[in-house]
Design a protein around this motif. Structure first.
Motif, PDB file in Angstrom:
ATOM      1  N   SER A 186       0.555  -1.275  -0.138  1.00 14.60           N
ATOM      2  CA  SER A 186       0.020   0.021   0.059  1.00 14.60           C
ATOM      3  C   SER A 186       0.860   1.208   0.036  1.00 14.60           C
ATOM      4  CB  SER A 186      -0.904  -0.007   1.178  1.00 14.60           C
ATOM      5  OG  SER A 186      -1.546   1.197   1.456  1.00 14.60           O
ATOM      6  N   LYS A 208       1.144   4.070  -2.862  1.00 16.64           N
ATOM      7  CA  LYS A 208       0.809   5.547  -2.858  1.00 16.64           C
ATOM      8  C   LYS A 208       2.023   6.261  -3.138  1.00 16.64           C
ATOM      9  CE  LYS A 208      -2.593   4.873   0.751  1.00 16.64           C
ATOM     10  NZ  LYS A 208      -2.724   5.364   2.388  1.00 16.64           N
ATOM     11  N   LYS A 214      -2.410   5.588  -6.627  1.00 17.76           N
ATOM     12  CA  LYS A 214      -2.738   5.941  -5.341  1.00 17.76           C
ATOM     13  C   LYS A 214      -3.884   5.283  -4.896  1.00 17.76           C
ATOM     14  CE  LYS A 214      -2.081  10.536  -5.792  1.00 17.76           C
ATOM     15  NZ  LYS A 214      -2.269  12.048  -5.665  1.00 17.76           N
ATOM     16  N   ASP A 245      -4.672   2.789  -1.776  1.00 16.42           N
ATOM     17  CA  ASP A 245      -5.638   2.980  -0.590  1.00 16.42           C
ATOM     18  C   ASP A 245      -6.706   1.505  -0.513  1.00 16.42           C
ATOM     19  OD1 ASP A 245      -5.164   5.689  -0.282  1.00 16.42           O
ATOM     20  OD2 ASP A 245      -6.613   6.615  -1.661  1.00 16.42           O
TER      21      ASP A 245
END
Length: 64
Positions: free
Chosen positions: A13, A17, A43, A47
């Motif tokens: 993650s 990101k 991104k 998330d």
């Protein structure tokens, strides 16, 4: 083992990101909408991975 999965998801993650933010900013600086869009996708992917990691952690905590 499940804790490692959650950690792995959190790392993925964070990487997505960060990668997405870089692409978004570079695309903005170069006036490249395609690169900006790729950044936004990365991104969003990050998330989603973060939410999956949170759900796995919640599930693991409930099982204990």
């Amino acid at each position: 083992m499940a804790e490692q999965e959650g950690l792995s998801d959190k790392v993925k993650s964070a990487i997505n990101k960060a990668k997405g933010e870089v692409k978004d900013q570079v695309g903005n600086a170069k006036n490249d909408p395609k690169l900006q869009a790729e950044g936004k996708v990365d991104k969003t992917k990050g998330d989603i991975q973060e939410k999956v990691a949170e759900k796995k952690a919640d599930r693991d905590n409930d099982e204990q």
